[in-house]
Design a protein around this motif. Structure first.
Motif, PDB file in Angstrom:
ATOM      1  N   ASN A  89       0.998  -1.462   0.123  1.00  0.00           N
ATOM      2  CA  ASN A  89      -0.033  -0.118   0.070  1.00  0.00           C
ATOM      3  C   ASN A  89       0.969   1.446   0.094  1.00  0.00           C
ATOM      4  OD1 ASN A  89      -2.606  -0.946  -0.040  1.00  0.00           O
ATOM      5  ND2 ASN A  89      -2.662  -1.361   2.132  1.00  0.00           N
ATOM      6  N   SER A  90       2.094   1.342   0.791  1.00  0.00           N
ATOM      7  CA  SER A  90       2.882   2.359   0.870  1.00  0.00           C
ATOM      8  C   SER A  90       3.707   2.576  -0.377  1.00  0.00           C
ATOM      9  CB  SER A  90       3.874   2.271   2.072  1.00  0.00           C
ATOM     10  OG  SER A  90       3.165   2.166   3.309  1.00  0.00           O
ATOM     11  N   SER A 112       1.448   3.732  -3.269  1.00  0.00           N
ATOM     12  CA  SER A 112       0.873   5.286  -2.913  1.00  0.00           C
ATOM     13  C   SER A 112       2.191   6.138  -3.507  1.00  0.00           C
ATOM     14  CB  SER A 112       0.646   5.717  -1.698  1.00  0.00           C
ATOM     15  OG  SER A 112      -0.417   5.295  -1.238  1.00  0.00           O
ATOM     16  N   ARG A 162       2.381   6.100  -7.248  1.00  0.00           N
ATOM     17  CA  ARG A 162       1.188   6.712  -7.840  1.00  0.00           C
ATOM     18  C   ARG A 162       1.303   8.239  -7.807  1.00  0.00           C
ATOM     19  NH1 ARG A 162      -1.291   5.211 -11.728  1.00  0.00           N
ATOM     20  NH2 ARG A 162      -2.165   3.536 -10.937  1.00  0.00           N
ATOM     21  N   SER A 164      -2.718  10.640  -3.036  1.00  0.00           N
ATOM     22  CA  SER A 164      -1.626   9.678  -2.997  1.00  0.00           C
ATOM     23  C   SER A 164      -0.654  10.031  -1.773  1.00  0.00           C
ATOM     24  CB  SER A 164      -1.016   9.659  -4.344  1.00  0.00           C
ATOM     25  OG  SER A 164      -1.865   9.144  -5.321  1.00  0.00           O
ATOM     26  N   GLY A 180      -1.884   8.872   1.256  1.00  0.00           N
ATOM     27  CA  GLY A 180      -2.003   7.488   1.441  1.00  0.00           C
ATOM     28  C   GLY A 180      -0.425   6.991   1.657  1.00  0.00           C
ATOM     29  N   ILE A 181       0.597   7.878   1.293  1.00  0.00           N
ATOM     30  CA  ILE A 181       2.016   7.810   1.819  1.00  0.00           C
ATOM     31  C   ILE A 181       2.179   7.818   3.364  1.00  0.00           C
ATOM     32  CG2 ILE A 181       4.363   8.321   1.545  1.00  0.00           C
ATOM     33  CD1 ILE A 181       3.968   9.031  -1.228  1.00  0.00           C
ATOM     34  N   ASN A 223      -0.350   5.268   5.451  1.00  0.00           N
ATOM     35  CA  ASN A 223       0.130   3.986   5.401  1.00  0.00           C
ATOM     36  C   ASN A 223       1.511   3.670   5.943  1.00  0.00           C
ATOM     37  OD1 ASN A 223      -2.048   2.683   3.832  1.00  0.00           O
ATOM     38  ND2 ASN A 223      -1.630   3.677   2.004  1.00  0.00           N
TER      39      ASN A 223
END
Length: 235
Positions: free
Chosen positions: A182-183, A186, A189, A206, A209-210, A213
């Protein structure tokens, strides 16, 4: 040469002439390739988490609300990208992540018996509203507002899990591999979104998200070490 929206002519032309592809030619190509790599990898991102729950038949340490909010966030994000007509390489992973997130929530419900009445109400409400959102059959202004709120939804989807990890000083059945992917997804992305000239709101999502996550990933690393040491001492 154009495959899946990826134009190889520029890069191959430069190489044939004995030159290294210029930046304006190379970066979009890398972006497209990374985009499809993320989409391909997303088909198994949540599989380690699903398998870990099924193996231990436990959802210890997992926040039900966090996973429910993830489903809502993925639904809104996917609907927005479809509505904006972005290339599949820029958002395709959302479709696979949504499917896996739905499976995860179903499994968590199963191992969290008995499921309360409010949980069923939330599930039924989602089933009633999600098709309309995915079809884009809502006012454009409302759609923009909904997508803007999607960042807050993903943020608050992570907060309960982060807090639960901190309170318990344990990450329970959270999968390290899923959080790592996931990390990483992101992070990549952010680059692909910039290259695809995606809306700023997509890029900010994104980045968020970094951060979230990455926080959960660091908790897994910190809290699982003492637990492993304790288990070794007991043996």
């Amino acid at each position: 040469m154009d495959y899946l929206g990826i134009d190889f002519r520029c890069a191959l032309g430069s190489i044939k002439n004995g030159n290294f592809p210029p930046k304006d030619c190379l970066l979009p190509l890398i972006s497209k390739l990374l985009g499809y790599a993320i989409v391909a990898a997303s088909t198994t991102v949540k599989l380690p988490q699903i398998l870990k729950i099924l193996k231990h038949r436990s959802v210890r340490g997992l926040s039900v609300v966090a996973f429910e909010l993830e489903v809502v966030g993925y639904t809104i994000a996917l609907a927005y990208c479809l509505h904006k007509g972005l290339p599949f390489s820029a958002f395709g992973e959302l479709a696979f992540l949504l499917i896996q997130a739905l499976i995860l929530v179903a499994i968590i419900y199963y191992f969290s018996q008995p499921v309360g009445i409010f949980t069923w109400i939330r599930a039924l409400l989602y089933c009633a509203v999600a098709p309309t959102v995915l079809a884009g059959q809502i006012d454009p202004i409302l759609f923009e507002a909904l997508y803007a709120s999607q960042h807050a939804i993903f943020f608050f989807a992570r907060v309960p899990q982060i807090w639960k990890n901190f309170s318990n000083k344990s990450t329970g059945e959270l999968s390290f591999l899923t959080c790592l992917m996931n990390s990483g997804g992101s992070l990549v992305r952010v680059f692909t979104s910039i290259q695809e000239k995606a809306p700023t709101s997509v890029i900010l999502g994104s980045v968020l998200g970094i951060l979230t996550n990455g926080t959960i990933l660091s908790q897994i690393i910190i809290y699982q070490k003492p637990q492993v040491q304790k288990e070794k001492k007991v043996k």
